[in-house]
Design a protein around this motif. Structure first.
Motif, short mmCIF file in Angstrom:
data_model
loop_
_atom_site.label_atom_id
_atom_site.label_comp_id
_atom_site.label_asym_id
_atom_site.label_seq_id
_atom_site.Cartn_x
_atom_site.Cartn_y
_atom_site.Cartn_z
N PHE A 89 0.83 -1.20 0.00
CA PHE A 89 0.00 0.00 0.00
C PHE A 89 0.87 1.26 0.00
N ASP A 90 2.01 1.20 0.70
CA ASP A 90 2.95 2.32 0.64
C ASP A 90 3.45 2.51 -0.79
N ARG A 91 3.68 1.41 -1.47
CA ARG A 91 4.12 1.47 -2.87
C ARG A 91 3.10 2.21 -3.72
N LEU A 92 1.83 1.95 -3.50
CA LEU A 92 0.78 2.64 -4.24
C LEU A 92 0.73 4.12 -3.86
N ALA A 93 0.83 4.42 -2.57
CA ALA A 93 0.75 5.80 -2.11
C ALA A 93 1.88 6.65 -2.67
N ARG A 94 3.05 6.04 -2.89
CA ARG A 94 4.22 6.79 -3.35
C ARG A 94 4.47 6.60 -4.84
N PHE A 95 3.45 6.12 -5.54
CA PHE A 95 3.54 5.90 -6.99
C PHE A 95 3.84 7.21 -7.69
N SER A 96 4.65 7.16 -8.73
CA SER A 96 5.06 8.41 -9.39
C SER A 96 3.95 9.03 -10.24
N LYS A 97 2.99 8.25 -10.66
CA LYS A 97 1.90 8.76 -11.50
C LYS A 97 0.66 9.04 -10.65
N PRO A 98 -0.20 9.95 -11.06
CA PRO A 98 -1.43 10.20 -10.31
C PRO A 98 -2.30 8.95 -10.26
N ALA A 203 6.10 17.38 -14.91
CA ALA A 203 5.67 18.39 -13.96
C ALA A 203 4.70 17.80 -12.94
N VAL A 204 3.80 16.94 -13.37
CA VAL A 204 2.85 16.29 -12.47
C VAL A 204 3.59 15.40 -11.47
N GLU A 205 4.56 14.65 -11.96
CA GLU A 205 5.33 13.76 -11.08
C GLU A 205 6.07 14.55 -10.01
N VAL A 206 6.75 15.61 -10.43
CA VAL A 206 7.53 16.41 -9.47
C VAL A 206 6.60 17.11 -8.48
N ALA A 207 5.47 17.61 -8.96
CA ALA A 207 4.51 18.26 -8.06
C ALA A 207 4.01 17.27 -7.01
N LYS A 208 3.78 16.03 -7.42
CA LYS A 208 3.33 15.01 -6.47
C LYS A 208 4.40 14.75 -5.42
N PHE A 209 5.66 14.66 -5.84
CA PHE A 209 6.76 14.46 -4.90
C PHE A 209 6.85 15.63 -3.91
N MET A 210 6.68 16.85 -4.42
CA MET A 210 6.77 18.03 -3.57
C MET A 210 5.65 18.05 -2.53
N ILE A 211 4.45 17.70 -2.96
CA ILE A 211 3.32 17.65 -2.04
C ILE A 211 3.56 16.60 -0.97
N ARG A 219 8.68 11.54 3.58
CA ARG A 219 9.34 12.82 3.30
C ARG A 219 10.80 12.65 2.90
N ALA A 220 11.55 11.80 3.61
CA ALA A 220 12.98 11.65 3.34
C ALA A 220 13.22 11.17 1.91
N ALA A 221 12.45 10.17 1.47
CA ALA A 221 12.63 9.65 0.12
C ALA A 221 12.23 10.67 -0.93
N MET A 222 11.16 11.44 -0.65
CA MET A 222 10.71 12.43 -1.61
C MET A 222 11.73 13.55 -1.79
#
Length: 255
Positions: A89-98, A203-211, A219-222
């Motif tokens: 589930f963590d893998r899904l939450a941190r997925f790079s795509k929306p 841009a979407v991927e990076v915005a997701k990482f920033m959020i 947070r550390a991995a992002m």
């Protein structure tokens, strides 16, 4: 027979739970299939969005199949069932795509935790949310008391986990847990995904990482992912790689 399918519709991927006779309750095999499909979609650069859907109108997912964990020893239950499910589930939450969760029916326990791991959610009018684990003598184990606490008020989570109450679609919308209520939540999600396809994937991927870095989702991995992406585009990085391959001392320019 597979009970978690991966369908590709152009630039949209759909992971579909398909065990409606058991209300799409998770088994070990289903968790493994989900993990495999996530790995497949992650590697597809042509995919811009992922939907998580389920067959049947009664339940999006009723949680974990009690037959899959009921006979496990305490050590096996904690070490494997809970930790493996949490990891996936963590893998899904941190997925790079929306990721859009399509709650077509009731989402209980692990099903609610699965929905919480998506970026946004679309919900059918009669669907409900619940954390009923205490009814069978356990507690939420796949982020129901952690990730969900960032998405819902503490009192609401207690209402579900401690008092056994269900949350309906209208209240979930008012709380901001779902983005939209729709008679056909899958079609509504498809329309949302079509808008994503018009945006810059990077841009979407990076915005997701920033959020995620801001709200505390790993947070550390992002932060390291964002920093690594920035440095990977530098001239110094290219010089460092070239010097290593040429077996010479690098000459960095600071560019």
């Amino acid at each position: 027979m597979s009970t978690v399918h991966l369908d590709i519709h152009g630039r949209l991927a759909e992971i579909r739970l398909d065990n409606p006779a058991k209300l799409n309750a998770f088994t070990v095999a289903m968790l493994q299939e989900l993990a495999g499909h996530l790995d497949t979609v992650e590697c597809r650069t042509d995919i811009t969005c992922l939907m998580v859907t389920a067959e049947g109108e009664r339940a999006f997912c009723a949680g974990a199949d009690i037959n899959a964990w009921g006979d496990l020893s305490p050590a096996e239950f904690a070490r494997h069932w809970v930790r493996d499910g949490h990891r996936i589930f963590d893998r899904l939450a941190r997925f790079s795509k929306p990721v859009i969760g399509v709650i077509s029916g009731h989402a209980f326990g692990g099903g609610l935790e699965l929905a919480a791991a998506c970026d946004i959610r679309v919900m059918a009018p009669k669907a409900t949310l619940a954390l009923p684990e205490a009814h069978v003598g356990i507690v939420p184990g796949w982020s129901g008391t952690q990730r969900l606490a960032r998405l819902l008020p503490e009192a609401v989570i207690k209402e579900m986990a401690l008092f056994g109450r269900r949350i309906g679609a209208e209240r979930a919308l008012q709380l901001g847990f779902v983005a939209e209520i729709a008679d056909d939540p899958r079609q509504a999600a498809v329309e949302i995904a079509a808008k994503v396809a018009e945006l810059s994937p990077r841009a979407v991927e990076v915005a997701k990482f920033m959020i995620h870095a801001g709200c505390g989702e790993d947070r550390a991995a992002m932060i390291e992912a964002l920093g690594s992406a920035a440095i990977a585009a530098s001239a110094d990085r290219n010089e460092g790689v070239a010097a290593f391959r040429d077996k010479r001392k690098p000459v960095f320019s600071g560019e």
